[in-house]
Design a protein around this motif. Structure first.
Motif, PDB file in Angstrom:
ATOM      1  N   VAL A 153       0.860  -1.177   0.000  1.00 32.20           N
ATOM      2  CA  VAL A 153       0.000   0.000   0.000  1.00 32.20           C
ATOM      3  C   VAL A 153       0.896   1.226   0.000  1.00 32.20           C
ATOM      4  O   VAL A 153       1.858   1.311   0.770  1.00 32.20           O
ATOM      5  CB  VAL A 153      -0.915   0.009   1.239  1.00 32.20           C
ATOM      6  N   GLY A 154       0.607   2.183  -0.884  1.00 37.52           N
ATOM      7  CA  GLY A 154       1.454   3.368  -0.950  1.00 37.52           C
ATOM      8  C   GLY A 154       0.713   4.544  -1.539  1.00 37.52           C
ATOM      9  O   GLY A 154      -0.487   4.475  -1.842  1.00 37.52           O
ATOM     10  N   ASP A 155       1.453   5.634  -1.710  1.00 33.42           N
ATOM     11  CA  ASP A 155       0.895   6.860  -2.268  1.00 33.42           C
ATOM     12  C   ASP A 155       1.857   7.413  -3.306  1.00 33.42           C
ATOM     13  O   ASP A 155       3.066   7.150  -3.262  1.00 33.42           O
ATOM     14  CB  ASP A 155       0.675   7.916  -1.180  1.00 33.42           C
ATOM     15  N   CYS A 156       1.315   8.207  -4.221  1.00 33.71           N
ATOM     16  CA  CYS A 156       2.130   8.924  -5.208  1.00 33.71           C
ATOM     17  C   CYS A 156       1.655  10.363  -5.233  1.00 33.71           C
ATOM     18  O   CYS A 156       0.526  10.640  -5.675  1.00 33.71           O
ATOM     19  CB  CYS A 156       2.019   8.286  -6.583  1.00 33.71           C
ATOM     20  N   LYS A 157       2.477  11.257  -4.729  1.00 34.72           N
ATOM     21  CA  LYS A 157       2.101  12.676  -4.697  1.00 34.72           C
ATOM     22  C   LYS A 157       0.756  12.877  -4.023  1.00 34.72           C
ATOM     23  O   LYS A 157      -0.125  13.563  -4.524  1.00 34.72           O
ATOM     24  CB  LYS A 157       2.064  13.262  -6.115  1.00 34.72           C
ATOM     25  N   ARG A 158       0.565  12.186  -2.909  1.00 33.83           N
ATOM     26  CA  ARG A 158      -0.644  12.264  -2.096  1.00 33.83           C
ATOM     27  C   ARG A 158      -1.829  11.515  -2.708  1.00 33.83           C
ATOM     28  O   ARG A 158      -2.931  11.543  -2.162  1.00 33.83           O
ATOM     29  CB  ARG A 158      -1.051  13.729  -1.823  1.00 33.83           C
ATOM     30  N   THR A 159      -1.614  10.843  -3.847  1.00 29.83           N
ATOM     31  CA  THR A 159      -2.678  10.029  -4.436  1.00 29.83           C
ATOM     32  C   THR A 159      -2.567   8.610  -3.903  1.00 29.83           C
ATOM     33  O   THR A 159      -1.529   7.959  -4.074  1.00 29.83           O
ATOM     34  CB  THR A 159      -2.579  10.010  -5.976  1.00 29.83           C
ATOM     35  N   PRO A 160      -3.595   8.080  -3.258  1.00 26.31           N
ATOM     36  CA  PRO A 160      -3.511   6.718  -2.732  1.00 26.31           C
ATOM     37  C   PRO A 160      -3.478   5.694  -3.867  1.00 26.31           C
ATOM     38  O   PRO A 160      -4.252   5.782  -4.821  1.00 26.31           O
ATOM     39  CB  PRO A 160      -4.777   6.587  -1.886  1.00 26.31           C
ATOM     40  N   MET A 161      -2.576   4.745  -3.731  1.00 29.53           N
ATOM     41  CA  MET A 161      -2.424   3.704  -4.747  1.00 29.53           C
ATOM     42  C   MET A 161      -2.112   2.371  -4.094  1.00 29.53           C
ATOM     43  O   MET A 161      -1.839   2.285  -2.895  1.00 29.53           O
ATOM     44  CB  MET A 161      -1.305   4.066  -5.736  1.00 29.53           C
ATOM     45  N   LEU A 162      -2.138   1.343  -4.915  1.00 32.86           N
ATOM     46  CA  LEU A 162      -1.645   0.020  -4.549  1.00 32.86           C
ATOM     47  C   LEU A 162      -0.586  -0.365  -5.572  1.00 32.86           C
ATOM     48  O   LEU A 162      -0.738  -0.110  -6.771  1.00 32.86           O
ATOM     49  CB  LEU A 162      -2.776  -1.011  -4.559  1.00 32.86           C
TER      50      LEU A 162
END
Length: 796
Positions: A153-162
């Protein structure tokens, strides 16, 4: 960080091969291919069409209550798939809950500007239904494998992603509305499916699952349409960028560009569309799109056999390639269809690709990865001859100008040398099974040698041209002695004089006589059932003798063989007649519906109906060919795709097997779509499109007979007819010492270099009567002798 329990998860498996659709963006900026079936995304390929990176991506709907309502999109809905426009691999999917509690509508494209697949999703609750919760479940299989993936589980530039990564490739899953709860887990133990089935919501979440069979899960806002993005890259950051960039562009822009690219390509093609379309699909445009979908821009001209893994749900990482590999035979068939529909530049790319992956000795491997690395290592002689015929077809249809033919001569020269030095028997037939003499391979080899001879003449190599024609003539004249039988029990049962065999086992000499009545071990059959009488095996391959111009459609031997083929292999299905490859075939589901697992029961192949239709055209029966065309169309899936095989027994609903419908074999099979496209062109022209003119002119019009018979040490002819010259072939210079009277008289004939790395001596044996024998040996220029005598008997 919370690690998921249950390492390493269940043994990974692929998914259904029965695709409803395949697609890709015709854009150099996008290297992603997608497939879908049962209402959900299946395998997604990146950055090459031979590298699958996901197993599937589907939706789950619950009511959020432990033990309450739970519906999995691929199992608990009824799917309707509709193509948005002719020739555009863009689909509207509508999944209706079997309990009528919801409908899911979705559209899928790959973004022409990014390495990303987009799904536009809308959840529509049923009347009076409230409180539904929506989840996305994604199973990474990076790259071509599900056993060693890591997710988090992570984020990219405050966008939640998997995220997931494996074997140097990464993916990122993002949503236009963001995600609610997110989790990763090991399949079968801590994945989202297990949690949702039990709790109705993500009551447990895990941040990390390493080096196993994993799944990613996240909750989606179900109150409005959402856009899901699955981005890819060699690093997680690159995958996240492509996912975020596609979301920012939005679905409408991606779909508009995607469809426009496809329409532009389709508009360049020959108008072979049905005059009056009465079917739900324009199968011509479906087929041309399938052909084009299977090429990889990173390896221009390289196309795989199918974006599927036959019986994939029963296959794991040990079946590394599935059908997403390059088979030179299938590739030549694909390129022939591209020529038929007028995609000349696309066909030329295939020729350029083939000459790059050709092996140094002139042959092509059984199959390869896109970079030319062999996967399996069988030797199939037709795969070496097909590229020669493809070049000839491309030249005759204007894809290769005469001024550029010389660029392809080295490829043809090496290939024809390999055929002469290693044919006519093949290590495997076109079905990749038995070794020996088989009509399909013989037809392609002989036609290929004649086409190569024409090119040799154009290249100022008359000696090579003559040598190749002599070889073709000798092999053509020997066909009946190798694979034709008469007076058998089967012939009497069918009321015919004789018939051509499916295959006769090879040896170090020709097979006139007893071997055609021997035994052969047929592949894919259970132990104890593989040993079959050679003269009881018959299949559709014999039609290749007509398709490639070696025998006339009206030849009584051909007509008799067709009667036997129909007796043994024809199946009359609701849509019309379809044929098995041969009798006693074991490549297909078991009789109880279990998937093929090394043994099984062969089913009916739609592409063979196409081949039979081409025979009808050769026999001037266009009406029959038209009827068979509609039969092929009746074999397609709901999405208009052609399978490798259709089920031809009673329905077995629990295995999704229904009479006349696609089986669990590969779908789409590009070869089947190629055969269909060529059939449309042949019907329009009133003649078989890919029939090579050289053998038809030489053997059907001019009735050319051989002037010599060939012999070489790795293919030792045991006999030859009277009135013929014996040509002894060596791999280097030498002097043939020979006799025709048991060494009372000794003669010597030096070899000459005929080109192609072959040295040959023609022994003047034409005046010898039947009953005599020629014995010979040879010495090399350094004085060394072969120290063994060989003999060829002269027969009537």
């Amino acid at each position: 960080m919370t690690d998921a329990p249950g390492f390493p998860g269940m043994m990974p498996r692929w998914t259904s091969s029965a695709k409803d659709g395949v697609g890709t963006a015709l854009s150099p900026r996008c290297a992603v291919w997608f497939t879908h079936s049962h209402g959900i995304l299946d395998e997604i390929y990146y950055p090459r069409v031979d590298q699958a990176c996901t197993r599937d991506c589907g939706l789950i709907v619950t009511d959020g209550v432990p033990g309450g309502f739970f519906a999995e999109e691929k199992r608990d809905t009824i799917t309707e798939t509709r193509r948005v426009a002719d020739g555009v691999p863009l689909f509207t999917i509508r999944n209706t809950c079997t309990q009528r509690r919801f409908v899911i509508e979705k559209r899928i494209v790959s973004d022409p500007m990014h390495d990303c697949v987009l799904q536009h999703i809308r959840l529509i609750p049923g009347d009076g239904v409230a409180g539904l919760r929506l989840f996305v479940l994604l199973a990474p299989h990076l790259v071509n494998g599900g056993a060693h993936n890591t997710g988090w589980v992570g984020d990219c530039k405050r966008t939640p992603m998997l995220f997931a990564t494996g074997d140097g490739t990464s993916l990122a899953l993002a949503c236009s509305s963001g995600f609610g709860a997110r989790s990763v887990g090991f399949v079968g133990f801590s994945d989202g499916w297990q949690i949702l089935r039990r709790d109705g919501h993500l009551a447990e979440t895990y941040d990390h699952a390493a080096d196993g069979n994993i799944a990613l899960v996240a909750e989606i806002d179900a109150t409005a349409p959402v856009l899901l993005a699955i981005g890819f890259g060699r690093k997680p950051e690159a995958a996240a960028f492509h996912a975020a960039a596609s979301l920012a562009r939005g679905y409408d822009r991606a779909e508009t560009e995607y469809a426009a690219n496809w329409r532009a390509w389709q508009e360049s093609l020959e108008p072979l569309d049905p005059v009056q379309q009465t079917t739900p699909h324009n199968y011509y445009r479906v087929s041309t799109a399938v052909l084009r979908c299977h090429e990889s821009p990173l390896f221009p001209g390289g196309s795989i056999a199918s974006l599927s893994i036959p019986w994939g749900a029963s296959k794991g990482d040990d079946d590394l390639g599935g059908y997403h590999l390059v088979w030179p035979r299938d590739l030549a068939e694909t390129a022939g269809a591209l020529l038929a529909c007028g995609a000349l530049e696309d066909a030329r790319r295939t020729l350029d690709y083939l000459r790059i992956i050709q092996e140094a000795d002139g042959h092509w491997p059984q199959n390869t990865w896109l970079d030319g690395s062999p996967y399996w290592h069988g030797l199939q002689m037709d795969e070496t001859a097909f590229p020669i015929l493809l070049l000839d077809l491309a030249f005759r249809n204007g894809a290769i100008p005469e001024t550029e033919l010389a660029e392809y001569w080295p490829m043809v020269e090496r290939a024809s040398a390999f055929i002469v030095c290693n044919g006519p028997a093949t290590g495997q037939d076109r079905w990749e099974e038995n070794a020996g003499y088989t009509p399909a391979t013989l037809a392609v080899e002989i036609a290929g040698l004649l086409a190569a001879a024409d090119l040799a003449e154009r290249m100022g190599e008359p000696a090579i041209a003559g040598f190749l024609r002599d070889t073709a003539d000798a092999w053509n004249a020997d066909i009946e002695s190798w694979i034709y039988v008469s007076g058998t029990d089967l012939a009497r049962k069918c009321g015919v004089a004789g018939y051509y065999l499916r295959i006769a086992a090879d040896g170090d000499h020709d097979l006139s006589g007893a071997p055609v009545h021997g035994r052969i071990a047929v592949r894919n059959r259970p132990a104890g059932e593989a040993d079959i009488a050679t003269d009881e095996l018959v299949g559709a391959d014999a039609l290749a003798l007509v398709r490639f111009g070696l025998r006339a459609a009206a030849d009584p031997r051909i007509r008799d063989t067709i009667a036997v083929i129909d007796h043994l292999t024809r199946v009359d299905l609701p849509q019309g007649p379809v044929w098995h490859r041969y009798n006693n075939d074991g490549y297909g589901e078991h009789t109880d519906g279990r998937p093929f697992d090394g043994t099984g029961h062969g089913r009916a192949w739609p592409l063979l109906t196409g081949e039979r239709a081409h025979y009808a055209i050769a026999a001037d029966d266009l009406a029959e060919a038209e009827r068979l065309r509609t039969t092929i169309e009746g074999c397609t899936s709901e999405g208009g795709l052609l399978p490798e095989q259709v089920w031809d027994s009673d329905d077995i609903p629990e295995h999704e097997l229904f009479r006349g419908r696609p089986s669990g074999s590969a779908m789409p099979l590009v070869w089947a779509h190629a055969e269909y496209v060529k059939l449309l062109r042949s019907l329009r022209d009133g003649a078989v499109f890919d029939l090579p003119p050289q053998p038809a002119r030489r053997y059907l019009v001019e009735k050319t007979q051989p002037r010599c018979r060939d012999w070489r040490e790795n293919w030792r002819r045991a006999r030859m007819p009277a009135g013929q010259v014996l040509r002894v072939e060596l791999d280097g210079p030498g002097t043939i010492r020979w006799t025709d009277d048991d060494w009372v008289t000794i003669r010597e004939t030096p070899t000459s270099d005929v080109g192609l790395g072959i040295h040959a001596a023609e022994l003047p044996t034409g005046s010898l009567p039947a009953g005599r024998s020629v014995a010979f040996t040879w010495r090399r220029p350094d004085g060394t002798w072969r120290r063994r005598n060989f003999a060829v008997a002269i027969t009537a």
